[in-house]
Design a protein around this motif. Structure first.
Motif, PDB file in Angstrom:
ATOM      1  N   TYR A   1       2.109   1.857  -3.556  1.00 52.82           N
ATOM      2  CA  TYR A   1       1.050   2.268  -4.480  1.00 52.82           C
ATOM      3  C   TYR A   1       0.530   3.670  -4.173  1.00 52.82           C
ATOM      4  CZ  TYR A   1       0.820  -2.181  -6.914  1.00 52.82           C
ATOM      5  OH  TYR A   1       1.110  -3.267  -7.691  1.00 52.82           O
ATOM      6  N   LEU A   2       0.476   4.019  -2.890  1.00 53.14           N
ATOM      7  CA  LEU A   2       0.027   5.371  -2.537  1.00 53.14           C
ATOM      8  C   LEU A   2       0.988   6.415  -3.110  1.00 53.14           C
ATOM      9  CD1 LEU A   2      -1.169   4.862   1.149  1.00 53.14           C
ATOM     10  CD2 LEU A   2      -2.578   5.707  -0.730  1.00 53.14           C
ATOM     11  N   LEU A   3       2.276   6.116  -3.034  1.00 58.03           N
ATOM     12  CA  LEU A   3       3.259   7.080  -3.535  1.00 58.03           C
ATOM     13  C   LEU A   3       3.203   7.204  -5.064  1.00 58.03           C
ATOM     14  CD1 LEU A   3       6.274   6.339  -1.162  1.00 58.03           C
ATOM     15  CD2 LEU A   3       4.813   8.391  -1.218  1.00 58.03           C
TER      16      LEU A   3
ATOM     17  N   GLU B   1       0.097   9.180  -5.828  1.00 56.45           N
ATOM     18  CA  GLU B   1       0.280  10.603  -5.529  1.00 56.45           C
ATOM     19  C   GLU B   1       1.065  11.303  -6.635  1.00 56.45           C
ATOM     20  OE1 GLU B   1       1.810  13.126  -1.690  1.00 56.45           O
ATOM     21  OE2 GLU B   1       3.186  11.650  -2.525  1.00 56.45           O
TER      22      GLU B   1
ATOM     23  N   LEU C   1      -6.772  11.778   0.822  1.00 56.51           N
ATOM     24  CA  LEU C   1      -6.537  10.385   1.223  1.00 56.51           C
ATOM     25  C   LEU C   1      -6.691  10.279   2.736  1.00 56.51           C
ATOM     26  CD1 LEU C   1      -3.256   9.657  -0.783  1.00 56.51           C
ATOM     27  CD2 LEU C   1      -5.531   8.805  -1.325  1.00 56.51           C
TER      28      LEU C   1
ATOM     29  N   TRP D   1      -3.311  14.443   2.632  1.00 47.22           N
ATOM     30  CA  TRP D   1      -3.308  13.243   3.483  1.00 47.22           C
ATOM     31  C   TRP D   1      -3.937  13.588   4.822  1.00 47.22           C
ATOM     32  CZ3 TRP D   1      -0.284   8.741   1.926  1.00 47.22           C
ATOM     33  CH2 TRP D   1       0.390   8.923   0.702  1.00 47.22           C
ATOM     34  N   ALA D   2      -4.907  12.776   5.246  1.00 50.34           N
ATOM     35  CA  ALA D   2      -5.578  13.039   6.525  1.00 50.34           C
ATOM     36  C   ALA D   2      -5.446  11.823   7.436  1.00 50.34           C
ATOM     37  CB  ALA D   2      -7.054  13.347   6.289  1.00 50.34           C
ATOM     38  N   ALA D   3      -4.933  12.045   8.641  1.00 50.37           N
ATOM     39  CA  ALA D   3      -4.733  10.950   9.589  1.00 50.37           C
ATOM     40  C   ALA D   3      -6.064  10.447  10.146  1.00 50.37           C
ATOM     41  CB  ALA D   3      -3.844  11.409  10.735  1.00 50.37           C
TER      42      ALA D   3
ATOM     43  N   ASP E   1      -6.816   8.059   6.396  1.00 53.34           N
ATOM     44  CA  ASP E   1      -6.457   6.858   7.144  1.00 53.34           C
ATOM     45  C   ASP E   1      -7.617   6.502   8.101  1.00 53.34           C
ATOM     46  OD1 ASP E   1      -5.519   4.938   8.860  1.00 53.34           O
ATOM     47  OD2 ASP E   1      -3.606   5.888   9.277  1.00 53.34           O
TER      48      ASP E   1
ATOM     49  N   THR F   1      -4.824   2.109   8.847  1.00 53.35           N
ATOM     50  CA  THR F   1      -3.493   1.519   9.032  1.00 53.35           C
ATOM     51  C   THR F   1      -3.490   0.634  10.284  1.00 53.35           C
ATOM     52  OG1 THR F   1      -2.778   3.523  10.174  1.00 53.35           O
ATOM     53  CG2 THR F   1      -2.205   3.346   7.858  1.00 53.35           C
TER      54      THR F   1
ATOM     55  N   GLU G   1      -9.040  15.651  10.770  1.00 49.51           N
ATOM     56  CA  GLU G   1      -8.135  16.280   9.808  1.00 49.51           C
ATOM     57  C   GLU G   1      -8.747  16.307   8.402  1.00 49.51           C
ATOM     58  OE1 GLU G   1      -3.414  16.443   8.598  1.00 49.51           O
ATOM     59  OE2 GLU G   1      -4.184  14.547   9.351  1.00 49.51           O
TER      60      GLU G   1
ATOM     61  N   LEU H   1      -6.682   4.506  -9.224  1.00 51.19           N
ATOM     62  CA  LEU H   1      -5.711   3.754 -10.021  1.00 51.19           C
ATOM     63  C   LEU H   1      -4.309   4.286  -9.810  1.00 51.19           C
ATOM     64  CD1 LEU H   1      -8.269   3.949 -12.693  1.00 51.19           C
ATOM     65  CD2 LEU H   1      -7.147   1.753 -12.251  1.00 51.19           C
TER      66      LEU H   1
ATOM     67  N   ILE I   1      -7.650   5.158   2.150  1.00 54.04           N
ATOM     68  CA  ILE I   1      -6.430   4.731   1.454  1.00 54.04           C
ATOM     69  C   ILE I   1      -6.543   3.317   0.883  1.00 54.04           C
ATOM     70  CG2 ILE I   1      -4.804   6.227   2.695  1.00 54.04           C
ATOM     71  CD1 ILE I   1      -4.268   3.924   4.607  1.00 54.04           C
TER      72      ILE I   1
ATOM     73  N   LEU J   1       0.817  -1.219   0.000  1.00 51.62           N
ATOM     74  CA  LEU J   1       0.000   0.000   0.000  1.00 51.62           C
ATOM     75  C   LEU J   1       0.850   1.268   0.000  1.00 51.62           C
ATOM     76  CD1 LEU J   1      -2.897   0.908  -0.112  1.00 51.62           C
ATOM     77  CD2 LEU J   1      -3.004   0.838   2.377  1.00 51.62           C
ATOM     78  N   ASP J   2       1.936   1.266   0.766  1.00 50.75           N
ATOM     79  CA  ASP J   2       2.771   2.473   0.812  1.00 50.75           C
ATOM     80  C   ASP J   2       3.325   2.809  -0.575  1.00 50.75           C
ATOM     81  OD1 ASP J   2       4.184   0.073   1.038  1.00 50.75           O
ATOM     82  OD2 ASP J   2       5.908   1.034   1.988  1.00 50.75           O
TER      83      ASP J   2
END
Lengths: 198, 457
Positions: free
Chosen positions: B67-69, B72, B286, B84-86, B288, B292, B90, B209, B240, B64-65
């Motif tokens: 693919y997220l990058l 982005e 995005l 990005w929202a925790a 969380d 996570t 947020e 995608l 995410i 996931l990390d």
């Protein structure tokens, strides 16, 4: 640390076991007559489909509609009265009274009746949604069996926006009663062009 | 969010008081389940599609990390900033800050369970921003100041008479006109006007995608597209876990989603957004909000594969007979019951118990989440953590003593059989929760052991 770093870090901390991406395999048999499957599926979801031999047949249909004072926006160059150039930058207020919008579609999917329509086809992203009646012209050669074949034939990011359209807008949010014509078009007619040179 | 929630079983009892309505709810959702079956059975490769979908999601979650990058970077290259929202707070703050920058007063929103999860409407309204939910079902519940009771069919708890009364009150439609076509048309008029005058559109995301940095939004009504294309600003909010690697994978998911949800071969509109038109701004948030953490819980990780089709709701005997509101969570039903305790164990400790563990949810899930097993695992964790409540805990303890000691077991069995034969009122009364809506069985004359001793020759 920013939330971005925190989220990425939290994911990495979990140290998940690697899982391989599966290979995609499809084994359903492609029917011989894609057009009849497409037509059957489309009518099942509230659309209709007719076969035409050339653009003249569509022109005749549009002439009849024009006779009824319908406001038509036409984005198919090969047809008489293509006027999309006047509406590239038109806003929703101006387009709201559009009765008929006619547009060319790309691949058409037999298994679910969906037709790929891109920003280039439509000229203005609002039109397929704001018009009362949507007409899509599809070349018979663009019929494919399923979604997997469809995605093989298109590049989804070639243009800024593209949409699979399957039937007129609909809702069943009140007691599960199907109502055709939610916020978007009340009908969808598809012309399947047998001879791609019209 | 309201912390004083009514326990699922109590809320369900309330729901069941109106017998006709509860029966209607049950039958209607079962009808949707039957439509799903019919649609699934038309594809000989349905089961292998489920396998593939589940494996694609498992792979994506494991990376996931990365693919997220990729997502982005691609989205940014497409001219779409990523935020990005925790957590929910947020997320709401980010959305408002974008709206504020554009001096937005009127927002149209298409269905997004994430924004429900985050309580966005409430937050924005407190800041003076008007939000109109444009999915017809959501529009109805919003007028009534209720929450959606189902993630795909938000107003399934209502009858057409309720909708008619609500529309008469707020939209001045004809009194006592219960025709769904008339009511839909009336909402269409009002909502099309809202689309034309809104300053911004907020949508959810069905799939994102990584390879192309685009998002896919599916609707039947066309409301997401009308909102987005008519406004200068589009904010798309997504968890995410919505990422998938490539376009070819959409072929798998789009074949499963609508068939599982409503039995349609595909949603009317599957819109692929990559780049904004000139003069328009698109932002993606995005989120969380516990995802996570769920990813770190090995037993529950698979719940993040969910594509929000609602098939597990429609098939669930408990959901169908208790209604979505009794789950006191934005996502109700079986899947909601495994997502909710991750966010707040104390508040949602009742939800994993709102199940018969029949496994029907697992059987229909298009991404093969082992929902009923996770419900069972949550129960064990919740009991261990002390969220089971005194009655459940002490009765389980008593049962453990009885079941582990054959002599006590035999003795209690014998005494109970005699008592039930002579004084049936002892168990057939309101104090016994098993007696509710059930007749207690006739006690047998002898136990199996006694019968076996007599007949073993």
């Amino acid at each position: 640390m920013s939330s971005r770093e925190n989220i990425l870090e939290a994911i990495r901390r979990n140290k998940l076991e690697d899982m391989l991406l599966p290979s995609l395999h499809f084994y359903e048999h492609k029917p011989e007559d894609l057009l009849s499957q497409f037509s059957h599926t489309l009518s099942g979801i509230g659309g209709s489909c007719r076969k035409v031999h050339d653009y003249e047949q569509i022109n005749a249909y549009l002439a009849e509609a024009r006779g009824k004072n319908s406001s038509i926006i036409n984005a198919v160059e090969e047809l008489t009265g293509c006027n999309i150039n006047d509406f590239f930058n038109a806003d929703a207020k101006l387009l709201e009274s559009t009765e008929i919008f006619i547009v060319r579609g790309g691949v058409a999917v037999a298994e679910n009746g969906a037709i790929w329509v891109t920003e280039k086809n439509m000229g203005n992203r609002l039109l397929p949604f704001l018009c009362q009646k949507l007409i899509i012209v599809v070349e018979a050669g663009n019929l494919v069996f399923n979604m997997y074949e469809a995605y093989e034939k298109i590049a989804i990011d070639q243009e800024g926006y593209g949409v699979f359209i399957a039937g007129p807008s609909k809702t069943a949010d009140i007691e599960q009663s199907l109502v055709i014509g939610a916020h978007g078009p009340l009908s969808l007619d598809v012309f399947i062009m047998e001879n791609q040179f019209g | 969010m309201n912390q004083n929630v009514t326990e699922h079983s109590k809320a369900a009892a309330q729901f069941l008081k109106d017998e006709n309505r509860a029966a209607w709810h049950d039958e209607t959702l079962w009808f949707v389940r039957a439509k799903r079956d019919k649609a699934a059975q038309q594809l000989p490769e349905w089961e292998s599609l489920r396998e593939m979908a589940s494996a694609i999601k498992a792979h994506t979650l494991a990376h996931l990390d990365e693919y997220l990058l990729i997502f982005e970077a691609k989205a940014k290259a497409n001219g779409v900033p990523i935020h990005w929202a925790a957590d929910a707070e947020e997320h709401n703050r980010i959305v408002y800050s974008i709206l504020e920058k554009h001096k937005v007063k009127n927002v149209v929103k298409s269905k997004s369970m994430l924004t429900e999860e985050c309580g966005l409407n409430h937050y924005l309204e407190n800041q003076g921003v008007s939000v109109v939910d444009t999915d017809l079902g959501e529009f109805i519940v919003q007028l009534r100041k209720e929450q959606p009771s189902h993630i795909v069919l938000p107003a399934i708890h209502l009858k057409k008479e309720d909708v008619s009364n609500t529309f008469h009150e707020y939209l001045q439609t004809e009194k006592n006109n219960y025709d769904p076509a008339y009511l839909t048309k009336s909402a269409r008029k009002v909502l099309r006007e809202k689309f034309l005058t809104a300053d911004a559109a907020i949508t959810g995301v069905n799939f994102a995608l990584a390879e192309t940095g685009g998002i896919v939004v599916c609707t039947n009504e066309g409301n997401a597209d009308l909102g987005v294309h008519a406004a200068q600003l589009h904010i798309a909010c997504m968890g995410i876990e919505k990422l998938i690697p490539r376009a070819e994978h959409l072929g798998v998911f789009l074949r499963l989603l609508a068939r599982s949800a409503t039995g349609q071969p595909i949603s009317t509109y599957s819109s692929h957004f990559h780049r904004p038109i000139k003069g328009q701004e698109v932002h993606i948030v995005l989120v969380d909000n516990g995802r996570t953490q769920q990813l770190g819980r090995e037993d529950f990780r698979n719940s993040l594969k969910c594509i929000r089709c609602g098939a597990c709701f429609n098939t669930c005997p408990v959901y169908r007979r208790s209604g979505g509101h009794s789950y006191h969570n934005s996502v109700a039903g079986p899947i909601g019951s495994i997502l909710a305790p991750n966010l707040d164990m104390r508040k949602n400790a009742d939800l994993p118990f709102a199940s018969t563990l029949c496994g029907s949810c697992t059987n229909v899930c298009p991404v093969k989440i082992n929902i009923h097993e996770q419900l069972w695992t949550w129960r064990q964790i919740l009991m261990k953590e002390g969220y089971g409540g005194f009655v459940k805990k002490s009765s389980m303890k008593a049962m453990a003593v009885v079941l582990s000691n054959p002599r006590i077991y035999k003795f209690i069995g014998k005494v109970s059989r005699r008592l039930m034969q002579r004084l049936p009122g002892l168990v057939n009364n309101k104090l016994n929760p098993w007696y509710k809506n059930r007749e207690m069985p006739q006690p047998p004359k002898q136990s199996f052991n006694e019968w076996y001793e007599k007949n073993k020759k």
